[in-house]
Structure formats: structure tokens, C-alpha cells
Design an enzyme around this catalytic site. Structure first.
Site, short mmCIF file in Angstrom:
data_model
loop_
_atom_site.label_atom_id
_atom_site.label_comp_id
_atom_site.label_asym_id
_atom_site.label_seq_id
_atom_site.Cartn_x
_atom_site.Cartn_y
_atom_site.Cartn_z
CE LYS A 15 46.75 0.67 67.05
NZ LYS A 15 45.42 0.59 67.67
NE ARG A 90 44.17 -4.37 63.99
CZ ARG A 90 44.08 -3.09 63.65
NH1 ARG A 90 44.98 -2.55 62.85
NH2 ARG A 90 43.12 -2.35 64.11
NE ARG A 129 38.14 6.12 66.13
CZ ARG A 129 39.07 5.19 65.99
NH1 ARG A 129 40.30 5.40 66.45
NH2 ARG A 129 38.79 4.05 65.43
NE ARG A 164 37.75 3.92 61.81
CZ ARG A 164 38.92 3.51 62.26
NH1 ARG A 164 39.91 4.38 62.47
NH2 ARG A 164 39.14 2.24 62.51
NE ARG A 175 37.66 -1.33 65.18
CZ ARG A 175 37.60 -0.02 65.37
NH1 ARG A 175 36.44 0.55 65.67
NH2 ARG A 175 38.67 0.72 65.26
P1 AMP Z 1 42.42 0.50 62.26
O1 AMP Z 1 42.18 1.81 61.59
O2 AMP Z 1 43.88 0.22 62.49
O3 AMP Z 1 41.61 0.32 63.51
O4 AMP Z 1 41.93 -0.64 61.24
C1 AMP Z 1 40.61 -0.68 60.78
C2 AMP Z 1 40.29 -2.07 60.26
O5 AMP Z 1 41.14 -2.40 59.16
C3 AMP Z 1 40.49 -3.20 61.25
O6 AMP Z 1 39.39 -3.38 62.12
C4 AMP Z 1 40.67 -4.39 60.29
O7 AMP Z 1 39.44 -4.80 59.72
C5 AMP Z 1 41.51 -3.77 59.19
N1 AMP Z 1 42.96 -3.86 59.49
C6 AMP Z 1 43.82 -2.83 59.70
N2 AMP Z 1 45.06 -3.28 59.94
C7 AMP Z 1 44.98 -4.63 59.90
C8 AMP Z 1 45.92 -5.68 60.09
N3 AMP Z 1 47.21 -5.42 60.37
N4 AMP Z 1 45.49 -6.96 59.96
C9 AMP Z 1 44.21 -7.24 59.66
N5 AMP Z 1 43.26 -6.29 59.50
C10 AMP Z 1 43.64 -5.00 59.60
#
Ligand code: AMP
Length: 218
Positions: A15, A90, A129, A164, A175
Site C-alpha cells: 500500500k 482499518r 523489509r 520496524r 498484525r
Molecule cells: P502501518 O504502518 O499502516 O502498518 O501501521 C502500523 C501500526 O500503526 C499498526 O499495526 C497499528 O498498531 C497502528 N495503526 C495504523 N493505522 C491504524 C488504524 N487505522 N487503526 C488502528 N491502528 C492503526
């Protein structure tokens, strides 16, 4: 004419990569709640401290937290031409609230593009990654190594890129579970609203981008 795009997919589906390419092509901003939360952590803000443990464990942060971040961001003048949503919504609650925000703000409805990648490939991708916290770009040790100029621009060579915390295997499984249980239901949510496209997320990045671009009518 406003262009609002939502990229839906499991973590590691690509994404963020596709969002960056769309930003360059469409000249509208990317709105990534993951990036915003990581920035809050880097600043050491109260919000950043509150969400750190949740993020590292691979769980979702509370809906109210991300909804408020998005509400503030969407109100910015540079987000009025459109926005590329990456990692938000999400949960169904987040999607419903976003619908209300869009209606209240008179925004053009979302074009939803789901990027489909099998979970075994997701695991392989997340394991390799790497992330540069200086420029916020994401790379992969074999699929997408940083270009030579990256080391010069950021002063970070390929071996010093970060992993990360939530890309550790235990967090990755959490996740994927969160995705299956809380985010995948959005596929039906958006399908029933008739603005839904699916793109296969395997193969070369430019080919996936061509498929993503084909979903967008301007
Ligand atoms: P990402 O970089 O999008 O994979 O997000 C990393 C982490 O941030 C996720 O595993 C969640 O802990 C938190 N996070 C990001 N976006 C959301 C969302 N829309 N709702 C809830 N948690 C989020």
C-alpha cells in the site's frame, strides 16, 4: 474535481509503495495513519508514548485516536484536491466515521482499491523489509534495495537501515490476525457501496502500479 483513493490490504501488501507512486502521479497527498503514529513516537509526544506498546505488539490503536488524527489532517487546505488513504480505515467503525466526515465535508466518494497478496508472501516481505527513519522510505533487502544515492542523501547505508519493531515475527502474526478479524470485513463493506476494485499485488511494482492506475478514472 476531487480524487479520494483508499488503498486496502494486509500489512506488507504494498500500500505504502503504491501510495507514493500515486502521490507523484496525481500530486495529491498520502494520508498514512501508520506514518503519523510513527512520527508521533519519534517526537516523543504524549500520543506517541501512549500508542508505542500497542503498535509494537501488532495490535490496532483505538479507533478514536486515529479518527481524530484523520479528522485534523483532512481539514488541511492541501488535502482539498483529494487524498490517498493508506492504512485507514482499518475497522468498520473507522469506515463509518470516515463516510460521515466525507458527507459532512462534501468530499467526492472514495475509490477503493484492494491489493491482494497471499499471507505467506506477506510474511516473506515483512521479514526482509527495511526502513529509513530519516526519509521514511521503505525498502526490501532483495526485492527493493535502496539506490546508491540513498546512502548519500540520508547518510544511512543499506546495512544500517532499521527493522520496524512490528516487523518481528510475533508482531507480524498479530498484525495478520488484526487484518483478518478487523480490516478484511471492509471488503464487503465497500463492495456493497459499489466503489470497489481488486488488484493482484504480486509481481513487479510498475505492473502493479499500472493495474492500480487503471482503477482510477479522473
Ligand atoms: P502501518 O504502518 O499502516 O502498518 O501501521 C502500523 C501500526 O500503526 C499498526 O499495526 C497499528 O498498531 C497502528 N495503526 C495504523 N493505522 C491504524 C488504524 N487505522 N487503526 C488502528 N491502528 C492503526
Amino acid at each position: 474535481m476531487q480524487t479520494n483513493i483508499y488503498l486496502l490490504g494486509a500489512p506488507g501488501a504494498g500500500k505504502g509503495t503504491q501510495a507514493q507512486l500515486l502521490v507523484e502521479r496525481l500530486q495529491i497527498p498520502q494520508l498514512s495513519t501508520g506514518d503519523m503514529l510513527r512520527a508521533a513516537r519519534k517526537e516523543g509526544s504524549e500520543l506517541g508514548q501512549r500508542v508505542a506498546a500497542i503498535m509494537d505488539s501488532g495490535q490496532l490503536v483505538p479507533d478514536e485516536v486515529v479518527i481524530e488524527l484523520v479528522r485534523l489532517r483532512l481539514a488541511r487546505p492541501d488535502h482539498q484536491k483529494g487524498v490517498i488513504l493508506d492504512g485507514f480505515p482499518r475497522t468498520v467503525k473507522q469506515a463509518e466515521t470516515l463516510d460521515q466526515m466525507f458527507q459532512a465535508g462534501g468530499r467526492t466518494p472514495l475509490t477503493v482499491i484492494a491489493i491482494d497478496v497471499p499471507y505467506d508472501e506477506i510474511r516473506r516481505r515483512l521479514q526482509g523489509r527495511r526502513w529509513c527513519s530519516k526519509c521514511n522510505r521503505t525498502f526490501h533487502v532483495t526485492d527493493n534495495p535502496p539506490p546508491a544515492e540513498h546512502a548519500q542523501d540520508c547518510g544511512v547505508d543499506a546495512n544500517s537501515l532499521e527493522i520496524r519493531t512490528d516487523d518481528r515475527p510475533e508482531a507480524v502474526e498479530k498484525r495478520l490476525q488484526a487484518y483478518t478479524q478487523q480490516t478484511a470485513p471492509l471488503i464487503d463493506y465497500y463492495k456493497s457501496r459499489g466503489v470497489f476494485h481488486t488488484v493482484q499485488g504480486m509481481g513487479p511494482i510498475p505492473e502493479i502500479f499500472a493495474a492500480v492506475s487503471a482503477c482510477i478514472t479522473q
